[in-house]
Design a protein around this motif. Structure first.
Motif, mmCIF file in Angstrom:
data_model
loop_
_atom_site.group_PDB
_atom_site.id
_atom_site.type_symbol
_atom_site.label_atom_id
_atom_site.label_comp_id
_atom_site.label_asym_id
_atom_site.label_seq_id
_atom_site.Cartn_x
_atom_site.Cartn_y
_atom_site.Cartn_z
ATOM 1 N N UNK A 87 5.264 -5.472 7.066
ATOM 2 C CA UNK A 87 3.888 -5.690 6.623
ATOM 3 C C UNK A 87 3.766 -5.800 5.124
ATOM 4 N N UNK A 88 2.515 -5.850 4.670
ATOM 5 C CA UNK A 88 2.168 -5.869 3.253
ATOM 6 C C UNK A 88 2.914 -6.983 2.511
ATOM 7 N N UNK A 89 3.402 -6.694 1.304
ATOM 8 C CA UNK A 89 4.059 -7.742 0.522
ATOM 9 C C UNK A 89 5.435 -8.099 1.057
ATOM 10 N N UNK A 90 6.021 -7.238 1.888
ATOM 11 C CA UNK A 90 7.274 -7.619 2.543
ATOM 12 C C UNK A 90 7.052 -8.825 3.445
ATOM 13 N N UNK A 91 5.952 -8.791 4.216
ATOM 14 C CA UNK A 91 5.652 -9.910 5.110
ATOM 15 C C UNK A 91 5.179 -11.124 4.315
ATOM 16 N N UNK A 125 13.835 -9.426 10.017
ATOM 17 C CA UNK A 125 12.378 -9.357 10.120
ATOM 18 C C UNK A 125 11.853 -10.630 10.781
ATOM 19 N N UNK A 126 11.260 -10.480 11.978
ATOM 20 C CA UNK A 126 10.758 -11.655 12.691
ATOM 21 C C UNK A 126 9.299 -11.507 13.117
ATOM 22 N N UNK A 127 8.659 -10.396 12.750
ATOM 23 C CA UNK A 127 7.309 -10.149 13.247
ATOM 24 C C UNK A 127 6.496 -9.425 12.181
ATOM 25 N N UNK A 128 5.198 -9.388 12.394
ATOM 26 C CA UNK A 128 4.287 -8.736 11.447
ATOM 27 C C UNK A 128 3.790 -7.416 12.004
ATOM 28 N N UNK A 129 3.755 -6.426 11.137
ATOM 29 C CA UNK A 129 3.123 -5.142 11.438
ATOM 30 C C UNK A 129 1.917 -5.021 10.506
ATOM 31 N N UNK A 130 0.725 -5.371 10.985
ATOM 32 C CA UNK A 130 -0.442 -5.434 10.090
ATOM 33 C C UNK A 130 -0.755 -4.117 9.383
ATOM 34 N N UNK A 131 -0.487 -2.991 10.049
ATOM 35 C CA UNK A 131 -0.835 -1.699 9.459
ATOM 36 C C UNK A 131 0.283 -1.115 8.605
ATOM 37 N N UNK A 132 1.425 -1.799 8.512
ATOM 38 C CA UNK A 132 2.580 -1.257 7.792
ATOM 39 C C UNK A 132 2.515 -1.546 6.301
ATOM 40 N N UNK A 134 4.852 -1.476 2.667
ATOM 41 C CA UNK A 134 6.196 -1.981 2.416
ATOM 42 C C UNK A 134 7.289 -0.990 2.816
ATOM 43 N N UNK A 135 6.956 0.300 2.826
ATOM 44 C CA UNK A 135 7.974 1.310 3.151
ATOM 45 C C UNK A 135 7.944 1.717 4.622
ATOM 46 N N UNK A 136 7.248 0.923 5.437
ATOM 47 C CA UNK A 136 7.119 1.235 6.869
ATOM 48 C C UNK A 136 7.660 0.067 7.685
ATOM 49 N N UNK A 137 8.661 0.341 8.517
ATOM 50 C CA UNK A 137 9.271 -0.678 9.364
ATOM 51 C C UNK A 137 9.039 -0.318 10.825
#
Length: 317
Positions: A87-91, A125-132, A134-137
């Motif tokens: 999520x966040x800027x990682x995504x 990384x192939x999917x989005x975690x909207x609530x994550x 950058x430090x949450x996988x």
């Protein structure tokens, strides 16, 4: 980080034998060289130790076919189970799709003495975690179970674990990258998906070229799951077309003659990858040819560092 030698007491000039002055000078030069080497080694060690960051990992049921990145599962090397939602800027609105991370389990997150985990796993990384953040996988459940000794019930007991994570090169991927046309696309509205990109993994920009000239740029402006190109009528140019991909770290590669169709759903395996790829066909082992002698002759590097592959060994799957 400078190391100073102990007992750094110097002799005065009148105490030195004439021939020892040169030896003393050489000793000082060697000592200075050794100190610099120690300083560099210490600095590199410190950088390595600080590369990993702290965070947490949870798990979810996975989403191979309907993932937010629009990817065709993971690259084969990740077995369709070593993957994560980010999520966040990682995504990064989908531009982070395809990046690789090494996740190391430190232990239970918070007060959970029944949770046991250890070891590391590298995921794509192939999917989005909207609530994550950058430090949450959010790991595929099998990936988290891997960190709990292959015990799915222990993964459930843990639920969330403390981790250290580090972005790494997707060096496990040894095939060439793949382009899959989006359903319903045509030369008048051309969209596609990217898979199996190695090295940096995450792609920031894509352009299409004909006879060495750019005719379209492609972005994820229409959503994170596919690339849409703005070439308009120029895309009616007869294919094949070259495709240039550029990572978020600035590394580029151009594969010639990769785009051979505008039909929806068509898969096209290009002839290279960011970190180099296979030089033989992935589709028919019986027709594989050794092209290693041709690779250097059929490629060149432009002044901006872009690798140009002139001959497509595997243009269409």
């Amino acid at each position: 980080l400078t190391c100073f030698p102990k007992n750094n007491k110097k002799l005065t000039s009148h105490q030195l034998h004439p021939s020892s002055k040169l030896n003393h000078s050489n000793h000082q030069t060697q000592s200075h060289h050794n100190t610099n080497m120690l300083s560099l080694t210490s600095l590199l060690l410190l950088i390595h130790q600080n590369a990993a960051e702290s965070g947490k990992a949870t798990m979810y049921g996975g989403n191979l076919d309907g993932n937010a990145c629009g990817m065709d599962g993971t690259a084969d090397e990740f077995g369709d189970w070593k993957y994560a939602a980010i999520g966040s800027t990682n995504f990064d609105d989908g531009y982070g799709c395809g990046k690789c991370y090494t996740i190391t389990c430190i232990g239970p997150y918070g007060d959970n003495p029944s949770c046991e985990c250890s070891g590391s796993i590298t995921v794509q990384a192939i999917d989005q975690c909207p609530e994550c953040d950058d430090d949450h996988f959010d790991l595929n459940s099998d990936a988290l179970a891997y960190l709990t000794g292959g015990d799915a019930s222990m993964a459930g007991t843990c639920g969330v674990v403390e981790i250290e994570y580090e972005r790494v090169d997707c060096s496990a991927i040894t095939t060439n990258f793949k382009v899959t046309n989006k359903g319903g696309t045509s030369q008048f509205w051309y969209g596609f998906h990217l898979d199996d990109v190695n090295d940096d993994g995450g792609i920031k920009s894509v352009s299409l070229l004909k006879d060495g000239s750019e005719i379209a740029t492609c972005t994820k402006d229409n959503g994170p799951s596919f690339w849409i190109c703005n070439g308009g009528s120029q895309l009616s140019a007869s294919y094949p077309l070259d495709i240039k991909i550029t990572s978020d770290e600035g590394k580029s590669v151009t594969a010639s003659d990769c785009i051979t169709s505008f039909s929806g759903g068509e898969e096209m395996r290009c002839n290279t990858n960011l970190g180099g790829g296979s030089t033989t066909s992935d589709t028919d082992d019986s027709e594989e040819e050794d092209t290693s002698d041709d690779t250097d002759e059929d490629s060149d590097t432009s002044s901006d560092g872009t690798i140009k592959i002139k001959e497509n060994a595997n243009s269409n799957v």
